[in-house]
Write an enzyme that holds these catalytic residues in place. Structure first.
Site, PDB file in Angstrom:
ATOM      1  N   ASP A  67      33.210  61.546  35.968  1.00 53.11           N
ATOM      2  CA  ASP A  67      34.268  60.550  36.169  1.00 53.11           C
ATOM      3  C   ASP A  67      35.414  61.273  36.878  1.00 53.11           C
ATOM      4  O   ASP A  67      36.101  62.120  36.299  1.00 53.11           O
ATOM      5  CB  ASP A  67      34.707  59.985  34.812  1.00 53.11           C
ATOM      6  CG  ASP A  67      35.748  58.874  34.963  1.00 53.11           C
ATOM      7  OD1 ASP A  67      36.482  58.888  35.966  1.00 53.11           O
ATOM      8  OD2 ASP A  67      35.841  58.031  34.060  1.00 53.11           O
ATOM      9  N   LYS A 107      42.712  52.821  39.942  1.00 53.49           N
ATOM     10  CA  LYS A 107      43.724  53.873  39.831  1.00 53.49           C
ATOM     11  C   LYS A 107      44.108  54.394  41.218  1.00 53.49           C
ATOM     12  O   LYS A 107      44.504  53.619  42.059  1.00 53.49           O
ATOM     13  CB  LYS A 107      43.179  54.957  38.898  1.00 53.49           C
ATOM     14  CG  LYS A 107      42.635  54.388  37.565  1.00 53.49           C
ATOM     15  CD  LYS A 107      43.710  53.740  36.768  1.00 53.49           C
ATOM     16  CE  LYS A 107      43.327  52.969  35.523  1.00 53.49           C
ATOM     17  NZ  LYS A 107      41.986  52.683  35.146  1.00 53.49           N
ATOM     18  N   ARG A 151      26.198  38.357  45.409  1.00 50.48           N
ATOM     19  CA  ARG A 151      26.037  39.267  44.270  1.00 50.48           C
ATOM     20  C   ARG A 151      25.274  40.511  44.731  1.00 50.48           C
ATOM     21  O   ARG A 151      25.470  41.613  44.239  1.00 50.48           O
ATOM     22  CB  ARG A 151      25.315  38.583  43.099  1.00 50.48           C
ATOM     23  CG  ARG A 151      25.124  39.536  41.926  1.00 50.48           C
ATOM     24  CD  ARG A 151      24.725  38.924  40.586  1.00 50.48           C
ATOM     25  NE  ARG A 151      24.116  37.632  40.630  1.00 50.48           N
ATOM     26  CZ  ARG A 151      22.852  37.360  41.012  1.00 50.48           C
ATOM     27  NH1 ARG A 151      22.051  38.359  41.369  1.00 50.48           N
ATOM     28  NH2 ARG A 151      22.408  36.142  41.026  1.00 50.48           N
ATOM     29  N   TYR A 160      38.439  58.570  28.454  1.00 46.64           N
ATOM     30  CA  TYR A 160      39.198  57.322  28.381  1.00 46.64           C
ATOM     31  C   TYR A 160      38.716  56.507  27.169  1.00 46.64           C
ATOM     32  O   TYR A 160      37.515  56.422  26.914  1.00 46.64           O
ATOM     33  CB  TYR A 160      39.008  56.549  29.694  1.00 46.64           C
ATOM     34  CG  TYR A 160      39.474  55.117  29.606  1.00 46.64           C
ATOM     35  CD1 TYR A 160      40.768  54.806  29.187  1.00 46.64           C
ATOM     36  CD2 TYR A 160      38.612  54.064  29.909  1.00 46.64           C
ATOM     37  CE1 TYR A 160      41.184  53.489  29.091  1.00 46.64           C
ATOM     38  CE2 TYR A 160      39.034  52.746  29.815  1.00 46.64           C
ATOM     39  CZ  TYR A 160      40.320  52.472  29.401  1.00 46.64           C
ATOM     40  OH  TYR A 160      40.732  51.160  29.287  1.00 46.64           O
TER      41      TYR A 160
END
Ligand code: P1T
Length: 387
Positions: free
Chosen positions: A176, A201, A51, A103
């Site tokens: 972003d 993406k 982690r 978004y």
């Protein structure tokens, strides 16, 4: 962490990737392990639990930092994890100014999750009004998405950064950069504090991973973000990290082709009798074309257009396409088409969508790398059937 040797295409192939010292394997191994053996309590080789760190993820993070011209990166389990981890920097009572057209999932996180935890967001049209119109004495973060999803508005990053730096609250400026990808836009060079990606993406590019990343030059900000990630989770598994790293190797080639295909289709769609209006930053008709030319190295692979008619015409078109696939997401090698009002932006309240201009005849294209003639024929056929 960053390796700044070489030009973009070279970095895309090499940054973060070294032959495995134990075997010489040229490709980064998939370190499928949750934990690491210690020779004595606290004595290990830099990895103690996955982690916190994992070597496959470290290679990806080095690559992502290099592509954005940044010093540090964190690879995350999704783009939304990135938004959430950044919002965890804030405290109850803090305020965010976000670009109004973002978004749908980003807007949902701000409105329905973080508002409940005492962080308010103002949604601002920063193409027509200055940041100072929206900033308050509590503004600690400025959220830019450019080009925006789905209206492809272009926000002047340098201008907003300059205005943010003058605010007494010294907000963190996040960009972003998912739509442009680091191939076409470098927000850190334009003064942004943090770049966010949905690596789902263009960066991965093959529609087979959900992932995210944040990149920054600020060591102390990186430490705070890593502390948050390590505390709450949100890490990508080593298989996903490997796939994104592999996708990055062809990022430059893919982006060039996405951009060429999209530019050609945007010009062609603008002349099509079944199309009312086309939004593409490369077109002279785009309201912020001059800013796009100034801050981007190209205009990307996304096109938004308004089909003539109403929802029924849009439906006929969306059901008729054959090469373009009707699906959420973007940035893969295959062309996708999306109806934002019903699909990707459905979580935005209907009146807000309407005010923004996300209407029922608005269609978003993620233009893939297929032969341009096939894409044109497919759109032409479906457009004819739509009317
Ligand atoms: O899906 P995820 O990896 O969590 O990324 C969220 C995200 C963040 N930022 C932008 C600009 C995005 O477009 C997305 C995800 N977008 C879609 C799934 C979509 O079809 O628009």
């Amino acid at each position: 962490m960053s390796e700044k040797k070489g030009r973009f295409e070279t970095l895309a192939v090499h940054a973060g990737v070294k032959p495995d010292p134990s075997t010489g394997a040229i490709m980064t191994p998939i370190f499928a392990t949750s934990t690491y053996v210690q020779v004595s309590p606290g004595k290990h080789q830099g990895y103690d639990y996955s982690r916190t760190h994992n070597p496959t993820r470290t290679a990806l993070e080095t690559s992502l930092a290099a592509l954005e011209g940044g010093k540090h990166a964190l690879a995350l389990s999704s783009g939304c994890t990135g938004t959430d981890i950044l919002m965890h920097l804030l405290e109850v009572g803090d305020h965010v100014v976000s670009v109004d057209d973002v978004y749908g999932g980003t807007s949902r996180l701000f409105r329905t999750i973080w508002a409940k935890h005492g962080v308010e967001t103002s949604f601002a049209d920063l193409t027509s009004r200055p940041l100072t119109d929206f900033a308050t004495s509590k503004t600690k973060m400025v959220w830019i998405e450019t080009p925006t999803n789905p209206l492809l508005k272009i926000i002047d990053i340098e201008k907003v950064v300059a205005a943010a730096k003058k605010l007494p609250t010294k907000p963190i400026v996040v960009v972003d950069n998912t739509f442009a990808s680091p191939y076409y836009q470098s927000p850190l060079e334009l003064g942004a504090d943090v770049v966010l990606h949905s690596t789902t993406k263009y960066i991965n590019g093959h529609s087979d991973v959900v992932g995210g990343a944040v990149i920054t030059n600020d060591q102390s900000l990186l430490s705070r973000l890593h502390h948050i990630q390590n505390s709450i989770g949100g890490v990508p598994g080593p298989f996903d990290a490997f796939l994104v790293l592999r996708g990055i190797k062809t990022l430059a080639l893919r982006m060039k082709r996405h951009g060429e295909n999209a530019f050609e289709l945007a010009k062609w769609l603008e002349q099509h009798p079944a199309v009312d209006k086309v939004l593409y930053p490369g077109l002279e008709s785009h309201p912020q074309h001059a800013i796009a030319k100034k801050q981007m190295k190209g205009f990307g692979g996304m096109i938004t257009f308004f089909i003539k008619g109403n929802l029924e015409n849009a439906r006929k078109f969306l059901e008729a396409v054959k090469v373009f696939a009707l699906a959420e997401s973007l940035g893969g090698v295959e062309s996708l088409v999306d109806h934002p009002a019903i699909m990707t932006h459905a979580s935005i309240p209907a009146e807000t969508r309407k005010a923004l201009g996300i209407s029922d005849n608005l269609i978003r294209l993620s233009v893939g790398i297929e032969a341009i003639e096939d894409l044109k024929e497919d759109l032409d056929n479906a457009l004819k059937l739509s009317q």
